[in-house]
Motif scaffolding. Sequence first.
Motif, PDB file in Angstrom:
ATOM      1  N   ALA A 137      -1.895  -8.585   4.437  1.00  0.00           N
ATOM      2  CA  ALA A 137      -2.450  -9.374   3.259  1.00  0.00           C
ATOM      3  C   ALA A 137      -2.434  -9.981   2.563  1.00  0.00           C
ATOM      4  CB  ALA A 137      -2.747  -7.910   2.040  1.00  0.00           C
ATOM      5  N   ASP A 163      -0.824  -4.942   9.428  1.00  0.00           N
ATOM      6  CA  ASP A 163      -0.347  -4.591   8.006  1.00  0.00           C
ATOM      7  C   ASP A 163       0.111  -6.302   7.492  1.00  0.00           C
ATOM      8  OD1 ASP A 163       0.172  -3.428   6.092  1.00  0.00           O
ATOM      9  OD2 ASP A 163       1.983  -3.193   6.758  1.00  0.00           O
ATOM     10  N   SER A 166       2.511  -7.371   3.002  1.00  0.00           N
ATOM     11  CA  SER A 166       2.251  -6.550   3.750  1.00  0.00           C
ATOM     12  C   SER A 166       0.636  -5.768   3.431  1.00  0.00           C
ATOM     13  CB  SER A 166       3.561  -5.803   3.839  1.00  0.00           C
ATOM     14  OG  SER A 166       4.217  -6.016   4.604  1.00  0.00           O
ATOM     15  N   ARG A 167      -0.315  -5.640   3.720  1.00  0.00           N
ATOM     16  CA  ARG A 167      -1.272  -5.124   3.376  1.00  0.00           C
ATOM     17  C   ARG A 167      -0.907  -3.307   3.250  1.00  0.00           C
ATOM     18  NH1 ARG A 167      -2.421   0.578   4.294  1.00  0.00           N
ATOM     19  NH2 ARG A 167      -2.168  -0.480   6.797  1.00  0.00           N
ATOM     20  N   HIS A 168       0.050  -3.070   3.093  1.00  0.00           N
ATOM     21  CA  HIS A 168       0.507  -1.898   2.894  1.00  0.00           C
ATOM     22  C   HIS A 168       1.381  -1.843   1.115  1.00  0.00           C
ATOM     23  CE1 HIS A 168       4.245  -2.480   4.248  1.00  0.00           C
ATOM     24  NE2 HIS A 168       4.646  -1.809   3.647  1.00  0.00           N
ATOM     25  N   SER A 205       6.821  -6.252   8.436  1.00  0.00           N
ATOM     26  CA  SER A 205       6.318  -4.927   8.159  1.00  0.00           C
ATOM     27  C   SER A 205       7.223  -3.545   7.542  1.00  0.00           C
ATOM     28  CB  SER A 205       5.349  -4.365   9.331  1.00  0.00           C
ATOM     29  OG  SER A 205       4.204  -3.902   8.679  1.00  0.00           O
ATOM     30  N   ASP A 232      -5.961  -1.062  12.270  1.00  0.00           N
ATOM     31  CA  ASP A 232      -5.501  -2.192  10.815  1.00  0.00           C
ATOM     32  C   ASP A 232      -4.267  -3.179  11.210  1.00  0.00           C
ATOM     33  OD1 ASP A 232      -7.569  -1.175   9.266  1.00  0.00           O
ATOM     34  OD2 ASP A 232      -6.249   0.294   8.160  1.00  0.00           O
ATOM     35  N   TRP A 265      -7.985  -9.116  -2.684  1.00  0.00           N
ATOM     36  CA  TRP A 265      -7.745  -9.314  -1.109  1.00  0.00           C
ATOM     37  C   TRP A 265      -7.934  -9.363  -0.040  1.00  0.00           C
ATOM     38  CZ3 TRP A 265      -7.143  -4.047  -3.218  1.00  0.00           C
ATOM     39  CH2 TRP A 265      -7.099  -3.312  -1.327  1.00  0.00           C
ATOM     40  N   ARG A 266      -7.345  -9.899   0.809  1.00  0.00           N
ATOM     41  CA  ARG A 266      -8.130  -9.934   2.432  1.00  0.00           C
ATOM     42  C   ARG A 266      -6.743  -9.163   3.278  1.00  0.00           C
ATOM     43  NH1 ARG A 266     -10.902 -15.958   3.546  1.00  0.00           N
ATOM     44  NH2 ARG A 266     -11.950 -15.959   1.680  1.00  0.00           N
ATOM     45  N   GLN A 267      -7.808  -7.672   4.736  1.00  0.00           N
ATOM     46  CA  GLN A 267      -6.489  -7.915   5.339  1.00  0.00           C
ATOM     47  C   GLN A 267      -6.745  -7.743   6.617  1.00  0.00           C
ATOM     48  OE1 GLN A 267      -6.890  -3.913   3.284  1.00  0.00           O
ATOM     49  NE2 GLN A 267      -7.795  -2.816   5.610  1.00  0.00           N
TER      50      GLN A 267
END
Length: 243
Positions: free
Chosen positions: A98, A96, A40-42, A210, A94, A85-87
């Motif tokens: 990555a 969520d 997850s991006r977070h 997520s 956004d 990293w890529r998101q």
Amino acid sequence: MIDTILLTAARICTFDHQRALTNASGFFFARGDRLFVVTSRHVMRDRPSRHAPDRIEIELHIDPANMAGSTGFSIPLYRHGSRLWRQGLDAAGDIDVAVIEIDRGALPPTTVYRAFTPAHLAGPCDSVEVGSSLLVVGFPLGFHDTLHHMPVVRQAVIASSFGLRFKGEGYFLTDARTHRGTSGAPVVMRLPRATVAHGDLPWMLLGVHSARLDVGTRDLELDEALGLNSAWYADILMTLTEA
């Protein structure tokens, strides 16, 4: 015999230098000769909670004859102040999810893992019905087989129409019991018919778990939690892993 789906998942620990921060889940995704860790991006950065690690560490199996053999593999999140990293981002904001690329040559030569590929993503001809049975493969609250370093799976079902963007955002709903630490786990469905392209991993990768969802008007004393979760559509990985 190890279920290959368990070898796709990686326990992720986040760090600020040497200070441990959080635990999360992730998994391997390969595209051509390139290998990525997905989460997850977070997990990588979460401004509301001021979560800002500078590296993550994943646990690798390094002995095919002894699954208790493992090592930590550190991955920096920044280089010269720029994130590695890529998101994802779409019209709704956004996403969520990555990914961060791993240098295959830096892995121990005996590393044991399995990686999803584009062949494991749902295609237009794949039938994914509401109510279909799923698995979420991860590390809830960091819980796992601490001897063999294996994840656990939770059963889930698809709780919204697969293919529709729930509330216009890039995720669908699952009905499953989940906890902190499951963020970034793969959400998969067993393939009715695997092909050579799937290798020994007969699973369809549908999403990336997520978070749990709740209703702001829920009475905390009278109403139970919904037990619903958001899972971002896994096809975002095709965008995030482009050369």
